[in-house]
Design an enzyme around this catalytic site. Structure first.
Site, PDB file in Angstrom:
ATOM      1  N   LYS A 190      16.550 -51.090  38.948  1.00 16.92           N
ATOM      2  CA  LYS A 190      16.469 -49.733  38.415  1.00 16.92           C
ATOM      3  C   LYS A 190      16.913 -49.742  36.951  1.00 16.92           C
ATOM      4  O   LYS A 190      18.060 -50.047  36.646  1.00 16.92           O
ATOM      5  CB  LYS A 190      17.381 -48.786  39.199  1.00 16.92           C
ATOM      6  CG  LYS A 190      17.074 -47.315  38.871  1.00 16.92           C
ATOM      7  CD  LYS A 190      18.164 -46.375  39.348  1.00 16.92           C
ATOM      8  CE  LYS A 190      19.236 -46.166  38.316  1.00 16.92           C
ATOM      9  NZ  LYS A 190      18.781 -45.557  37.055  1.00 16.92           N
ATOM     10  N   GLY A 214      14.795 -43.520  38.534  1.00 14.57           N
ATOM     11  CA  GLY A 214      15.471 -42.308  38.995  1.00 14.57           C
ATOM     12  C   GLY A 214      16.922 -42.259  38.567  1.00 14.57           C
ATOM     13  O   GLY A 214      17.420 -43.150  37.866  1.00 14.57           O
ATOM     14  N   GLY A 245      20.968 -42.318  38.491  1.00 14.01           N
ATOM     15  CA  GLY A 245      21.956 -43.258  39.014  1.00 14.01           C
ATOM     16  C   GLY A 245      22.569 -42.766  40.302  1.00 14.01           C
ATOM     17  O   GLY A 245      22.710 -43.519  41.274  1.00 14.01           O
ATOM     18  N   GLY A 279      20.080 -45.093  42.132  1.00  9.16           N
ATOM     19  CA  GLY A 279      21.049 -46.188  41.984  1.00  9.16           C
ATOM     20  C   GLY A 279      21.970 -46.247  43.184  1.00  9.16           C
ATOM     21  O   GLY A 279      22.230 -47.322  43.740  1.00  9.16           O
ATOM     22  N   GLU A 283      29.175 -55.786  34.211  1.00  5.35           N
ATOM     23  CA  GLU A 283      29.347 -55.921  32.760  1.00  5.35           C
ATOM     24  C   GLU A 283      29.517 -54.510  32.229  1.00  5.35           C
ATOM     25  O   GLU A 283      28.575 -53.726  32.223  1.00  5.35           O
ATOM     26  CB  GLU A 283      28.133 -56.643  32.172  1.00  5.35           C
ATOM     27  CG  GLU A 283      28.454 -57.351  30.892  1.00  5.35           C
ATOM     28  CD  GLU A 283      28.332 -56.438  29.695  1.00  5.35           C
ATOM     29  OE1 GLU A 283      29.394 -55.957  29.228  1.00  5.35           O
ATOM     30  OE2 GLU A 283      27.220 -56.205  29.251  1.00  5.35           O
ATOM     31  N   CYS A 303      27.663 -52.722  23.590  1.00  7.41           N
ATOM     32  CA  CYS A 303      29.000 -52.937  24.158  1.00  7.41           C
ATOM     33  C   CYS A 303      29.792 -53.952  23.353  1.00  7.41           C
ATOM     34  O   CYS A 303      31.011 -54.027  23.474  1.00  7.41           O
ATOM     35  CB  CYS A 303      28.892 -53.351  25.615  1.00  7.41           C
ATOM     36  SG  CYS A 303      27.796 -54.758  25.868  1.00  7.41           S
ATOM     37  N   GLU A 308      36.153 -45.823  24.649  1.00 11.13           N
ATOM     38  CA  GLU A 308      34.835 -46.265  24.190  1.00 11.13           C
ATOM     39  C   GLU A 308      34.002 -45.065  23.739  1.00 11.13           C
ATOM     40  O   GLU A 308      33.710 -44.174  24.533  1.00 11.13           O
ATOM     41  CB  GLU A 308      34.107 -47.016  25.309  1.00 11.13           C
ATOM     42  CG  GLU A 308      32.845 -47.687  24.815  1.00 11.13           C
ATOM     43  CD  GLU A 308      32.046 -48.382  25.899  1.00 11.13           C
ATOM     44  OE1 GLU A 308      31.946 -47.858  27.016  1.00 11.13           O
ATOM     45  OE2 GLU A 308      31.500 -49.467  25.617  1.00 11.13           O
TER      46      GLU A 308
HETATM   47  O1  TXE Z   1      26.133 -45.098  31.875  1.00 16.46           O
HETATM   48  P1  TXE Z   1      26.032 -45.285  33.421  1.00 16.46           P
HETATM   49  P2  TXE Z   1      25.972 -43.735  31.038  1.00 16.46           P
HETATM   50  C1  TXE Z   1      29.185 -46.798  28.423  1.00 16.46           C
HETATM   51  C2  TXE Z   1      29.229 -45.921  27.197  1.00 16.46           C
HETATM   52  C3  TXE Z   1      28.567 -44.687  27.637  1.00 16.46           C
HETATM   53  C4  TXE Z   1      29.091 -44.585  29.040  1.00 16.46           C
HETATM   54  C5  TXE Z   1      28.299 -43.753  29.971  1.00 16.46           C
HETATM   55  O2  TXE Z   1      30.552 -45.656  26.841  1.00 16.46           O
HETATM   56  O3  TXE Z   1      28.917 -43.583  26.872  1.00 16.46           O
HETATM   57  O4  TXE Z   1      29.101 -45.907  29.501  1.00 16.46           O
HETATM   58  O5  TXE Z   1      26.935 -44.049  29.838  1.00 16.46           O
HETATM   59  C6  TXE Z   1      23.154 -46.214  36.793  1.00 16.46           C
HETATM   60  N1  TXE Z   1      25.075 -45.953  41.542  1.00 16.46           N
HETATM   61  N2  TXE Z   1      28.056 -47.706  28.456  1.00 16.46           N
HETATM   62  O6  TXE Z   1      26.519 -42.574  31.775  1.00 16.46           O
HETATM   63  O7  TXE Z   1      26.012 -44.001  34.127  1.00 16.46           O
HETATM   64  C7  TXE Z   1      22.433 -45.393  35.746  1.00 16.46           C
HETATM   65  O8  TXE Z   1      21.345 -44.710  36.308  1.00 16.46           O
HETATM   66  C8  TXE Z   1      24.252 -46.852  41.000  1.00 16.46           C
HETATM   67  C9  TXE Z   1      28.348 -49.078  28.221  1.00 16.46           C
HETATM   68  O9  TXE Z   1      24.583 -43.654  30.614  1.00 16.46           O
HETATM   69  O10 TXE Z   1      27.040 -46.308  33.794  1.00 16.46           O
HETATM   70  C10 TXE Z   1      22.023 -46.487  34.768  1.00 16.46           C
HETATM   71  O11 TXE Z   1      20.867 -47.163  35.250  1.00 16.46           O
HETATM   72  N3  TXE Z   1      23.840 -46.805  39.724  1.00 16.46           N
HETATM   73  C11 TXE Z   1      27.230 -49.952  28.575  1.00 16.46           C
HETATM   74  C12 TXE Z   1      23.226 -47.431  34.806  1.00 16.46           C
HETATM   75  O12 TXE Z   1      23.901 -47.123  36.024  1.00 16.46           O
HETATM   76  C13 TXE Z   1      24.304 -45.806  38.959  1.00 16.46           C
HETATM   77  C14 TXE Z   1      25.872 -49.471  28.365  1.00 16.46           C
HETATM   78  C15 TXE Z   1      24.208 -47.231  33.649  1.00 16.46           C
HETATM   79  O13 TXE Z   1      24.556 -45.874  33.553  1.00 16.46           O
HETATM   80  C16 TXE Z   1      25.186 -44.842  39.461  1.00 16.46           C
HETATM   81  C17 TXE Z   1      25.722 -48.072  28.664  1.00 16.46           C
HETATM   82  C18 TXE Z   1      25.579 -44.940  40.819  1.00 16.46           C
HETATM   83  N4  TXE Z   1      26.392 -44.067  41.408  1.00 16.46           N
HETATM   84  C19 TXE Z   1      26.804 -47.246  28.671  1.00 16.46           C
HETATM   85  N5  TXE Z   1      25.485 -43.961  38.478  1.00 16.46           N
HETATM   86  C20 TXE Z   1      27.369 -51.405  28.282  1.00 16.46           C
HETATM   87  N6  TXE Z   1      28.289 -52.075  28.960  1.00 16.46           N
HETATM   88  O14 TXE Z   1      26.621 -51.965  27.505  1.00 16.46           O
HETATM   89  C21 TXE Z   1      24.804 -44.361  37.382  1.00 16.46           C
HETATM   90  N7  TXE Z   1      24.068 -45.466  37.665  1.00 16.46           N
END
Ligand code: TXE
Length: 479
Positions: free
Chosen positions: A173, A204, A206, A210, A248, A282, A383
């Site tokens: 996903k 779709g 998360g 997800g 990660e 990141c 962050e």
């Molecule tokens: O990330 P999410 P978000 C950090 C950055 C950002 C914050 C939030 O600080 O502001 O995270 O970003 C999926 N079960 N990084 O909210 O939600 C989601 O659909 C399974 C750092 O956009 O963590 C997406 O595909 N999956 C980072 C993925 O998780 C789930 C890069 C990441 O989304 C889920 C991005 C669930 N319950 C943001 N909930 C890095 N390490 O590079 C969400 N997802």
């Protein structure tokens, strides 16, 4: 443009015919819809992966390798199309998508297509016991790959390529915020001859799609890149089911600058490590610590360079900084700039939303440098993940080491110095999974990649990724 799920080699609408708007960050407009997939769609993807597994796991390494390398070739042939799609979906400069995102996605497939032919296991001869032990590294079965929006195809393929190279079948996903290049990848996989069902892509939210992947009882391993709180949630769901997990997560990385460094190289790289991809990497060095003797000079030179960066439409060749990925994210980053003001932070430059002519509703923000009064303030601890960095001076190695480590994250650190003793002391003691000395984000795909503390668990890259995507079995034969 509407996109569809990719299941069993075919493009399909979501079962419940439910859809989510897809926004173009450069102008704030909806430009398509993506499936709001349910648990039923994930189940369909799982079944297709499960069926494909018996044959794919027995496919010769030579054949797997050829298919992965073919995918890489096709991505390169379609560079312009993929880069345009990535830039439109994410807001990043087209030049960046062309130079970094898509070439790296191709490299991921090429690298793991080659790596799998070199992946070997050990044997241990039990001398005096007339026995030999050997290790098997067998594919796990169906695995889940979940990726974020900042480097969409780059990070999506960083997981998928080793997973399928190792003989697994995948339910993947991409982020719902940037689904487009993952959608286009399905077509490339079919052209490259990837057997149907080996890779299944469901789009779709998360919390719905997800969540259905991480909760699925027969998806035995999850590789995730994203926010730290999502990572913690995934760990809570997956741990009682004994799934293998690679997480990660976020970073708040120190960039430590000593007076004895190669100044010009440091200055140019620091602009990049602060603001590349609108600061949404990141690995960005968002906490800049500068040795007191050059602090004033650095401050003047750095701010001048940052002010010269051009914020503009992603497809404009002159643009250095494109749009942030989404409206909620822009709001979050702006909020941190306000928080800085309440914490005695001084905004040295930037801090404001930018209106780009003709694209007034796009999510543009000036690159922002904040001089902070204390290491402990929120803008230096949390962050932000946008074009915002903090700067502050330090006096001694011991002091900067303590400040650098006094943060909940531990992904990467950058060090600028020509002093060998200092390099060794700091790189040994910095709490980070990756330390760069006199460079930033220089990547060799064979090296281990990942973080400590709240930046995650497990390592990706090279054979580490192939080990993650296989189960290790020891066989002991007495002869
Ligand atoms: O990330 P999410 P978000 C950090 C950055 C950002 C914050 C939030 O600080 O502001 O995270 O970003 C999926 N079960 N990084 O909210 O939600 C989601 O659909 C399974 C750092 O956009 O963590 C997406 O595909 N999956 C980072 C993925 O998780 C789930 C890069 C990441 O989304 C889920 C991005 C669930 N319950 C943001 N909930 C890095 N390490 O590079 C969400 N997802």
């Amino acid at each position: 443009m509407n996109i569809q799920n990719y299941i069993n080699g075919k493009f399909k609408n979501p079962k419940q015919d439910s859809w989510i708007d897809n926004f173009n960050p450069s102008n704030g407009e909806v430009y398509g819809q993506i499936p709001n997939s349910s648990q039923e769609d994930v189940e369909l993807a799982y079944k297709s992966a499960k069926t494909a597994f018996s044959s794919w796991s027995k496919t010769t390494l030579d054949k797997r390798s050829r298919i992965l390398i073919k995918i890489a070739d096709l991505l390169e042939e379609n560079l312009q199309r993929f880069a345009e799609a990535e830039s439109k979906d994410n807001g990043k400069p087209l030049s960046l998508a062309k130079a970094v995102d898509i070439p790296r996605a191709a490299s991921n497939f090429r690298f793991f297509g080659n790596a799998i032919t070199q992946f070997a296991s050990e044997s241990h001869e039990s001398i005096g016991q007339d026995a030999i032990n050997y290790t098997l590294r067998q594919p796990i079965g169906v695995v889940g790959c979940i990726s974020p929006w900042n480097l969409p195809l780059y990070l999506f393929t960083w997981k998928i390529a080793p997973a399928i190279a190792a003989g697994n079948c995948v339910v993947a996903k991409p982020s719902e915020v940037t689904p487009m290049t993952a959608y286009l990848l399905g077509e490339i996989c079919n052209k490259a001859g990837l057997p149907k069902g080996v890779l299944n892509i469901v789009h779709g939210l998360g919390t719905q799609t997800g969540q259905a992947i991480i909760e699925h009882k027969d998806i035995k391993a999850i590789s995730f890149t994203g926010g730290t709180s999502t990572g913690a949630h995934i760990a809570r769901v997956a741990a009682p089911m004994f799934k293998k997990l690679s997480l990660e997560l976020g970073g708040k990385n120190p960039n430590i600058i000593f007076a004895d460094c190669d100044y010009d190289d440091m200055l140019n790289t620091t602009v990049r490590s602060s603001f590349a991809n609108q600061g949404q990497i990141c690995l960005c060095g968002s906490r800049i610590f500068v040795e007191a003797s050059i602090y004033k000079k650095f401050k003047t030179d750095f701010v001048a360079k940052v002010k010269a960066l051009k914020v503009g439409h992603p497809s404009d060749k002159a643009t250095n900084i494109g749009a942030l990925v989404s409206k909620p994210h822009l709001e979050k980053v702006k909020e941190y700039i306000e928080i800085a003001k309440t914490e005695n932070g001084t905004i040295l430059c930037g801090g404001n939303k930018v209106t780009v002519k003709g694209f007034e509703n796009g999510y543009y923000l000036e690159p922002t440098v904040i001089e902070i009064a204390s290491n402990d303030c929120r803008v230096n601890q949390e962050e932000i993940f946008g074009p915002v960095v903090t700067i502050m001076p330090f006096e001694t190695e011991a002091q900067v080491l303590e400040m650098a480590n006094k943060v909940k994250y531990g992904l990467s650190a950058t060090l600028w110095t020509n002093n060998l003793k200092r390099t060794m002391m700091l790189s040994n003691n910095l709490q980070a999974g990756i330390v760069w000395v006199n460079t930033w984000m220089m990547r060799d795909l064979r090296t281990p990649f990942g973080g400590v503390k709240a930046s995650g668990v497990g390592r990706e890259g090279g054979f580490e990724a192939l080990r993650f995507f296989t189960e290790t079995k020891n066989v002991c034969i007495k002869y």
